[in-house]
Design an enzyme around this catalytic site. Structure first.
Site, PDB file in Angstrom:
ATOM      1  N   ASP A 265      55.081 -11.932 -15.535  1.00  0.00           N
ATOM      2  CA  ASP A 265      55.127 -12.869 -14.421  1.00  0.00           C
ATOM      3  C   ASP A 265      55.531 -12.057 -13.193  1.00  0.00           C
ATOM      4  O   ASP A 265      56.093 -10.959 -13.314  1.00  0.00           O
ATOM      5  CB  ASP A 265      56.086 -14.035 -14.681  1.00  0.00           C
ATOM      6  CG  ASP A 265      55.794 -15.214 -13.748  1.00  0.00           C
ATOM      7  OD1 ASP A 265      55.047 -15.028 -12.756  1.00  0.00           O
ATOM      8  OD2 ASP A 265      56.297 -16.320 -13.992  1.00  0.00           O
TER       9      ASP A 265
HETATM   10  C1  BGC Z   1      54.809 -17.914 -11.209  1.00  0.00           C
HETATM   11  C2  BGC Z   1      53.511 -17.717 -11.954  1.00  0.00           C
HETATM   12  C3  BGC Z   1      52.428 -17.315 -10.988  1.00  0.00           C
HETATM   13  C4  BGC Z   1      52.862 -16.062 -10.261  1.00  0.00           C
HETATM   14  C5  BGC Z   1      51.844 -15.564  -9.258  1.00  0.00           C
HETATM   15  C6  BGC Z   1      55.150 -16.728 -10.325  1.00  0.00           C
HETATM   16  O1  BGC Z   1      56.203 -17.033  -9.486  1.00  0.00           O
HETATM   17  O2  BGC Z   1      55.854 -18.156 -12.111  1.00  0.00           O
HETATM   18  O3  BGC Z   1      53.173 -18.896 -12.637  1.00  0.00           O
HETATM   19  O4  BGC Z   1      51.228 -17.145 -11.664  1.00  0.00           O
HETATM   20  O5  BGC Z   1      54.053 -16.339  -9.548  1.00  0.00           O
HETATM   21  O6  BGC Z   1      51.758 -16.409  -8.173  1.00  0.00           O
END
Ligand code: BGC
Length: 746
Positions: A265
């Site tokens: 993530d």
């Molecule tokens: C989120 C993800 C997301 C990623 C990219 C993170 O803060 O938890 O779900 O895909 O950001 O935007």
């Protein structure tokens, strides 16, 4: 052309072919098996090139191998539409004019269709948009289990039940990937709240992990064939879930045989050694140099960049892990960008809007309809719509799933567009919720500022409500912090912004009151007995208003059912029954910033908890009404006894006893009568959605096997179906069992 020149040109053509074929390296030849191409590409790459492809070079992209013509990997959020382009190293908009999308209904709405075909349509459509935009990976779908109604991100997930989520996630992935765009299933795993999302260490027993929190991920990998999965932010067994020996190496890669890419993530990587050893394959979004939001263009400082390279150069680590990671990334590229046969995709097509509307239509849940207030009928002269959510754009906000849409039909616009002939549809505000309308530079363009007092707004709404044939209140939550939004949880189960008092006042003013709740979470409804009709309408994306109008005016007969329980009160939820140790966790006070959180309720999540504690929910899991009525005949089985390798088929006759065509979701729950371990009162193990004309009867058949009777024996680390008696229940919801049949497992 004479014979001589013909044969010359044949010779030339043949030799050109031979020369071309010889110069085509195996990794470029897409007639060869992918593994052979991956091996060949890997054998040509330097260590530096391998390091380069396993971490980001921008907010959402990672490099390919320029020297070898291997393309970059472009990812994007997900899961409800394709997020607009951002600047190279910023979250802010790149300012492109060709990156508006169709927003599809939130995944809670998709889950509420209980229709895997809708899921396939969804995956195909959002995948076509992603493909047209030249993405190799869409960051979604999300399938974390709904453990608490406070979780700010439940709207991006598929509800509280592992069986339902498993069945719904698989076709989404297959549909999406049929475009040559990889899914990135998130957030693996145990990421069930937003508060303290980077610092919560989950304490959970193996049985609960395997029975509740892993099945949908396992189905995504093994049945859906997902090409990528995203690690979660939080911790398990004191290791962050983006580099976790247990969940990534032991379970995902060894037990399940996952051959795809583990993506971190964004900012979920914390340590080079762990990232090398514990299963992470691609690092994105890291903070750098200890700075709060990262120094610009510091991708070389990522944990899996120079620090990893140096360790290899110094001989501190070998290259086996690197080869494995690079191999997985190459496999991803062969499956996507280097698959010459993948389709071209499409964007903003009428078909995509139709899909969004159809999914919304099937996902809306009619919670209550006393006196058949709905559908709106009887040639009304004036409908009064009340509430901020009737006009507020909901596709902007909520965190990473925020979108830039080509268009979004508001509930008010939808209700006006297809109002009955001669009917005037008026709107008053009623309450002030979130007047913001911006996310990462995308603005709604709506000015929702309000100067009147709360009381003035209520007074106006009540006065207007007295002169209307129908009052439709459209409220609920929104995408602001502490509502349905990433990075924070809700403060409580209650509706915010004094909506309860407003609804009570409207109920007194007009008996034909319809409450439309827009949310991705359960809300408390202290006025439930005073309001005749209640509709759960979710966040429905671009076609929101049209879907709501279709259902309220009766063009569509509602057929959605709840993918999670609406509890009466927060203390009726398992996670909220054991104090802070079970939610939101207890700080360690050891100088670290870690909180420990115990999933004390164990396997008793959602209806499993309500059943065990004999709690009456406000609205149960699986509940949803129709404008017609259904009668269930007695459930029968094709045998009384099944062997361990056998299957058993149940037949449930269902009749449409009303006067409209409609669809019913028939649910099959299983009870283990006696078992050496404690088991839930019943568990969902099958369902089917059946469409019936008025008066029509169909036999619904549902087949189960040993898997549907098993529990996870943690000591033996295996699934066990204990011989003995089981009961199969045919039900319209978790609390509406129509009939049951007993059978034996030999
Ligand atoms: C989120 C993800 C997301 C990623 C990219 C993170 O803060 O938890 O779900 O895909 O950001 O935007």
């Amino acid at each position: 052309m004479n014979r001589f020149s013909i044969s010359i040109s044949i010779v030339l053509a043949l030799s050109a072919n031979t020369i071309f074929a010889k110069s085509t390296a195996p990794y470029l030849d897409d007639t060869l098996p992918i593994e052979q191409r991956v091996d060949d590409a890997l054998s040509r790459m330097t260590t530096a090139e391998k390091i380069a492809i396993i971490h980001a070079q921008s907010k959402f992209g990672s490099p390919g191998v320029k020297r070898l013509g291997i393309p970059e990997v472009w990812t994007d959020d997900g899961p409800h539409g394709v997020r607009p382009e951002v600047l190279w190293d910023e979250w802010d908009q790149a300012g492109w004019t060709n990156d508006s999308c169709v927003a599809f209904p939130a995944l809670t709405a998709l889950a509420a269709t209980w229709n895997p075909e809708m899921s396939r349509i969804y995956g195909v459509a959002v995948g076509e948009e992603a493909r047209y935009r030249n993405k190799q990976m869409l960051l979604g779908p999300g399938i974390n289990i709904y453990r608490t109604p406070l979780n700010g991100r439940n709207f991006e997930y598929m509800g509280e039940d592992p069986y339902l989520a498993s069945k719904m996630v698989v076709p989404y992935i297959q549909g999406l990937q049929s475009n040559g765009v990889s899914a990135c299933v998130k957030h693996y795993c145990l990421n069930n709240q937003e508060v303290n999302r980077h610092t919560t260490n989950v304490l959970i027993d193996d049985r609960t992990l395997y029975e509740i929190y892993l099945p949908a991920f396992k189905a995504a990998v093994q049945e859906g064939g997902a090409w990528a999965i995203m690690g979660a932010y939080n911790l398990y067994k004191d290791q962050h879930l983006c580099h976790n020996q247990y969940t990534l190496n032991d379970i995902l890669k060894k037990e399940w045989g996952f051959d795809g890419v583990v993506v971190s993530d964004w900012g979920g990587t914390h340590d080079t050694d762990q990232a090398i050893a514990n299963g992470l394959d691609m690092e994105f979004g890291s903070w750098t140099d200890g700075l709060a939001n990262g120094a610009s263009n510091a991708y070389d400082n990522y944990y899996l960049a120079q620090p990893y390279f140096q360790k290899i150069v110094n001989g501190e680590v070998g290259t086996d892990e690197l080869d494995d990671k690079a191999r997985r990334v190459l496999r991803l590229i062969m499956r996507t960008a280097m698959d010459r046969n993948r389709p071209w995709g499409s964007m903003l097509s009428p078909e995509h809007y139709d899909a969004a509307r159809q999914i919304g239509n099937e996902g809306i849940v009619l919670l209550k309809n006393d006196g058949a207030v709905l559908p709106i009928s009887g040639a009304p002269k004036r409908i009064l719509v009340v509430g901020e959510n009737a006009v507020k754009m909901m596709t902007v906000g909520g965190g990473s799933s925020s979108l830039k849409v080509q268009r979004e039909v508001s509930p008010l616009d939808g209700l006006r567009a297809s109002a009955p002939a001669g009917c005037q549809v008026d709107w008053v505000r009623g309450y002030v919720g979130d007047v913001g309308g911006e996310y990462n530079g995308v603005t709604t363009g709506q000015d929702l500022r309000e100067s009147r007092s709360e009381q003035e707004l209520v007074d106006e709404a009540v006065a207007e409500a007295k002169n209307a044939d129908y009052v439709i209140f459209v409220g609920g939550l929104n995408k602001a912090a502490h509502q349905d939004c990433e990075d924070s949880d809700r403060a409580g189960l209650e509706l915010p912004y004094a909506q309860d008092a407003l609804i009570e006042a409207l109920a007194k003013a007009n008996p034909n009151l319809v409450v439309v709740n827009i949310s991705g979470n359960a809300v408390a409804m202290p006025w439930v007995n005073k309001v005749p009709a209640i509709v759960q309408a979710w966040f429905l994306g671009s076609e929101a208003g049209n879907s709501i109008a279709d259902v309220l005016y009766g063009a569509v007969n509602p057929s959605g059912k709840l993918p999670f329980t609406f509890p009466q009160r927060l203390s009726d939820v398992g996670a909220h029954s054991f104090g802070e140790k079970a939610y939101p966790g207890i700080p360690r006070n050891d100088g670290s910033n870690i909180l420990d959180e115990e999933y004390t309720e164990g396997i008793y999540v959602g209806y499993r908890w309500a059943d065990k504690q004999k709690l009456k929910p406000l609205f149960p899991f699986g509940h949803g009404l129709s404008y017609t009525t259904f009668a269930y005949g007695k459930i029968t089985a094709d045998k009384n006894e099944m062997g361990a390798d056998d299957q058993i088929t149940f037949t449930i006759p269902v009749t449409n006893t009303g006067s409209r065509p409609g669809s019913e979701i028939v649910q099959l729950y299983i009870t283990d009568k006696k078992c050496s371990v404690d088991r839930p009162v019943k568990e969902l193990k099958g369902f089917a959605k059946v469409s019936l004309a008025p008066g029509e009867t169909k036999d619904v058949t549902i087949t189960i096997g040993k898997d549907e009777l098993s529990y996870f024996d943690a000591a033996a680390h295996q699934w066990v179906a204990e011989p003995g008696e089981f009961i199969a229940h045919a039900a319209a919801s978790a609390t509406d069992i129509k009939s049951s049949a007993t059978f034996k497992l030999k």
